[in-house]
Design a protein around this motif. Structure first.
Motif, PDB file in Angstrom:
ATOM      1  N   LYS A   1     -43.072  44.409  30.314  1.00 21.93           N
ATOM      2  CA  LYS A   1     -42.311  43.789  31.393  1.00 21.93           C
ATOM      3  C   LYS A   1     -42.366  42.271  31.263  1.00 21.93           C
ATOM      4  O   LYS A   1     -43.215  41.721  30.571  1.00 21.93           O
ATOM      5  CB  LYS A   1     -42.861  44.232  32.742  1.00 21.93           C
ATOM      6  CG  LYS A   1     -44.358  44.020  32.913  1.00 21.93           C
ATOM      7  CD  LYS A   1     -44.893  44.771  34.120  1.00 21.93           C
ATOM      8  CE  LYS A   1     -46.400  44.632  34.265  1.00 21.93           C
ATOM      9  NZ  LYS A   1     -47.147  45.200  33.113  1.00 21.93           N
TER      10      LYS A   1
ATOM     11  N   ASP B   1     -47.752  49.932  33.959  1.00 16.51           N
ATOM     12  CA  ASP B   1     -48.908  49.825  33.069  1.00 16.51           C
ATOM     13  C   ASP B   1     -49.365  51.203  32.607  1.00 16.51           C
ATOM     14  O   ASP B   1     -49.727  51.395  31.436  1.00 16.51           O
ATOM     15  CB  ASP B   1     -50.063  49.111  33.784  1.00 16.51           C
ATOM     16  CG  ASP B   1     -49.819  47.617  33.938  1.00 16.51           C
ATOM     17  OD1 ASP B   1     -48.912  47.083  33.256  1.00 16.51           O
ATOM     18  OD2 ASP B   1     -50.524  46.981  34.742  1.00 16.51           O
TER      19      ASP B   1
ATOM     20  N   LEU C   1     -51.627  37.647  39.044  1.00 18.96           N
ATOM     21  CA  LEU C   1     -50.664  38.434  38.269  1.00 18.96           C
ATOM     22  C   LEU C   1     -50.325  37.808  36.910  1.00 18.96           C
ATOM     23  O   LEU C   1     -49.564  38.390  36.152  1.00 18.96           O
ATOM     24  CB  LEU C   1     -49.364  38.609  39.071  1.00 18.96           C
ATOM     25  CG  LEU C   1     -49.439  39.531  40.284  1.00 18.96           C
ATOM     26  CD1 LEU C   1     -48.136  39.482  41.066  1.00 18.96           C
ATOM     27  CD2 LEU C   1     -49.745  40.962  39.848  1.00 18.96           C
TER      28      LEU C   1
ATOM     29  N   GLU D   1     -47.189  52.321  30.006  1.00 18.12           N
ATOM     30  CA  GLU D   1     -47.182  51.360  28.891  1.00 18.12           C
ATOM     31  C   GLU D   1     -45.782  50.820  28.627  1.00 18.12           C
ATOM     32  O   GLU D   1     -45.343  50.687  27.477  1.00 18.12           O
ATOM     33  CB  GLU D   1     -47.772  52.007  27.627  1.00 18.12           C
ATOM     34  CG  GLU D   1     -49.230  52.420  27.799  1.00 18.12           C
ATOM     35  CD  GLU D   1     -49.836  52.983  26.532  1.00 18.12           C
ATOM     36  OE1 GLU D   1     -49.079  53.351  25.607  1.00 18.12           O
ATOM     37  OE2 GLU D   1     -51.076  53.040  26.446  1.00 18.12           O
TER      38      GLU D   1
ATOM     39  N   HIS E   1     -51.897  37.534  34.087  1.00 18.25           N
ATOM     40  CA  HIS E   1     -52.227  38.353  32.917  1.00 18.25           C
ATOM     41  C   HIS E   1     -51.337  39.580  32.798  1.00 18.25           C
ATOM     42  O   HIS E   1     -51.280  40.194  31.723  1.00 18.25           O
ATOM     43  CB  HIS E   1     -53.694  38.786  32.990  1.00 18.25           C
ATOM     44  CG  HIS E   1     -53.997  39.725  34.122  1.00 18.25           C
ATOM     45  ND1 HIS E   1     -54.054  39.303  35.437  1.00 18.25           N
ATOM     46  CD2 HIS E   1     -54.250  41.063  34.141  1.00 18.25           C
ATOM     47  CE1 HIS E   1     -54.339  40.339  36.220  1.00 18.25           C
ATOM     48  NE2 HIS E   1     -54.455  41.403  35.457  1.00 18.25           N
ATOM     49  N   ARG E   2     -50.631  39.928  33.862  1.00 22.93           N
ATOM     50  CA  ARG E   2     -49.788  41.121  33.833  1.00 22.93           C
ATOM     51  C   ARG E   2     -48.378  40.832  33.329  1.00 22.93           C
ATOM     52  O   ARG E   2     -47.591  41.748  33.109  1.00 22.93           O
ATOM     53  CB  ARG E   2     -49.738  41.766  35.221  1.00 22.93           C
ATOM     54  CG  ARG E   2     -51.122  42.098  35.751  1.00 22.93           C
ATOM     55  CD  ARG E   2     -51.107  42.890  37.020  1.00 22.93           C
ATOM     56  NE  ARG E   2     -50.771  44.290  36.784  1.00 22.93           N
ATOM     57  CZ  ARG E   2     -50.973  45.265  37.676  1.00 22.93           C
ATOM     58  NH1 ARG E   2     -51.520  44.974  38.852  1.00 22.93           N
ATOM     59  NH2 ARG E   2     -50.653  46.499  37.406  1.00 22.93           N
ATOM     60  N   PHE E   3     -48.075  39.542  33.140  1.00 25.81           N
ATOM     61  CA  PHE E   3     -46.759  39.155  32.630  1.00 25.81           C
ATOM     62  C   PHE E   3     -46.924  38.185  31.463  1.00 25.81           C
ATOM     63  O   PHE E   3     -46.791  36.964  31.619  1.00 25.81           O
ATOM     64  CB  PHE E   3     -45.929  38.506  33.743  1.00 25.81           C
ATOM     65  CG  PHE E   3     -45.454  39.473  34.784  1.00 25.81           C
ATOM     66  CD1 PHE E   3     -44.332  40.267  34.560  1.00 25.81           C
ATOM     67  CD2 PHE E   3     -46.131  39.597  35.988  1.00 25.81           C
ATOM     68  CE1 PHE E   3     -43.891  41.157  35.520  1.00 25.81           C
ATOM     69  CE2 PHE E   3     -45.697  40.485  36.959  1.00 25.81           C
ATOM     70  CZ  PHE E   3     -44.574  41.265  36.725  1.00 25.81           C
TER      71      PHE E   3
ATOM     72  N   LEU F   1     -46.084  47.895  39.449  1.00 30.01           N
ATOM     73  CA  LEU F   1     -46.749  47.299  38.287  1.00 30.01           C
ATOM     74  C   LEU F   1     -47.800  48.246  37.714  1.00 30.01           C
ATOM     75  O   LEU F   1     -47.915  48.394  36.488  1.00 30.01           O
ATOM     76  CB  LEU F   1     -47.388  45.965  38.665  1.00 30.01           C
ATOM     77  CG  LEU F   1     -46.435  44.823  39.018  1.00 30.01           C
ATOM     78  CD1 LEU F   1     -47.211  43.592  39.446  1.00 30.01           C
ATOM     79  CD2 LEU F   1     -45.515  44.503  37.855  1.00 30.01           C
ATOM     80  N   ASP F   2     -48.559  48.889  38.585  1.00 25.71           N
ATOM     81  CA  ASP F   2     -49.564  49.858  38.130  1.00 25.71           C
ATOM     82  C   ASP F   2     -48.900  51.019  37.398  1.00 25.71           C
ATOM     83  O   ASP F   2     -49.407  51.502  36.372  1.00 25.71           O
ATOM     84  CB  ASP F   2     -50.381  50.385  39.312  1.00 25.71           C
ATOM     85  CG  ASP F   2     -51.322  49.346  39.897  1.00 25.71           C
ATOM     86  OD1 ASP F   2     -51.594  48.341  39.215  1.00 25.71           O
ATOM     87  OD2 ASP F   2     -51.789  49.547  41.036  1.00 25.71           O
TER      88      ASP F   2
END
Length: 223
Positions: free
Chosen positions: A109, A103, A129, A106, A131-133, A99-100
């Motif tokens: 996902k 990111d 997680l 850029e 906010h990451r999806f 994931l890092d």
């Protein structure tokens, strides 16, 4: 199949791919079956993995001495599952590192799972997680479950990419076939509860989310 794709987005499966929920599911399913004088087998598990809940429990019910209502089996299984979740739940190896990396590059996902939305949100929140999806697709968002390609075709649409430019990460046979049928580039990462499946539809089979073979797909992706 061997040509390196131009990856512009990534769609993650959830169970068994991001988290070891298939291990917890196996334990809860086995406990459910033991109450009925049976035990979890490869055949039963294979028919349930990667599918929406009611489809999976219809399959389980067909293996009982006397078939039961799939919804009632699911409710009972959920009670067992949640009693085991806190003790056994873990992220799969390499998840946060991947994931890092995405990111950093850029690369957009999403999560595309056959599980219910409330369940997905619970897992994402537990590991911070959400906010990451920003894009998530669940059983409630599609008409046809995996191995039908609908969920990954929808994922590509939401991510605003051609399916051929989307990487699908899966752990199950049904999910792998779903991704392949959508036209996406599929990397399958089987585990002990799914490695008996047929992964011939995958473009690549990796060991973990940190596998160098997987990470190499993002090298010079605009070339």
């Amino acid at each position: 199949m061997s040509d390196k794709p131009r990856i512009q987005a990534v769609a993650f499966d959830l169970d068994g791919l991001m988290f070891n929920t298939e291990h917890v599911f196996f334990l809860s399913g086995d406990a459910l079956l033991q109450r009925r004088g049976k035990e979890m087998t490869e055949e039963i598990l294979k028919g349930m993995m990667g599918r929406r809940a009611m489809e999976g429990f219809e399959h389980l019910s067909s293996h009982l001495h006397e078939p039961e209502d799939p919804h009632e089996l699911w409710v009972e299984s959920q009670e067992i599952f949640h009693s085991l979740l806190h003790q056994h739940l873990k992220p799969m190896h390499g998840l946060f590192e991947l994931l890092d990396y995405l990111d950093e590059l850029e690369i957009p996902k999403c999560v595309a799972t056959s599980s219910p939305r409330a369940y997905l949100e619970m897992l994402l929140e537990q590991f911070d997680l959400t906010h990451r999806f920003p894009i998530t697709l669940t059983a409630e968002d599609v008409t046809h479950g995996k191995p039908h390609p609908e969920i990954y075709l929808t994922a590509a649409e939401k991510l605003k990419v051609d399916p051929k430019q989307m990487l699908v990460l899966e752990d199950s046979e049904a999910g792998t076939k779903s991704g392949a049928a959508s036209g996406a580039y599929v990397v399958s990462i089987p585990h002990e509860y799914s490695d008996y499946g047929d992964f011939s539809a995958a473009n690549l089979v990796a060991n973990t989310l940190a596998d160098p073979v997987l990470l190499a797909l993002f090298t010079d992706r605009h070339a």
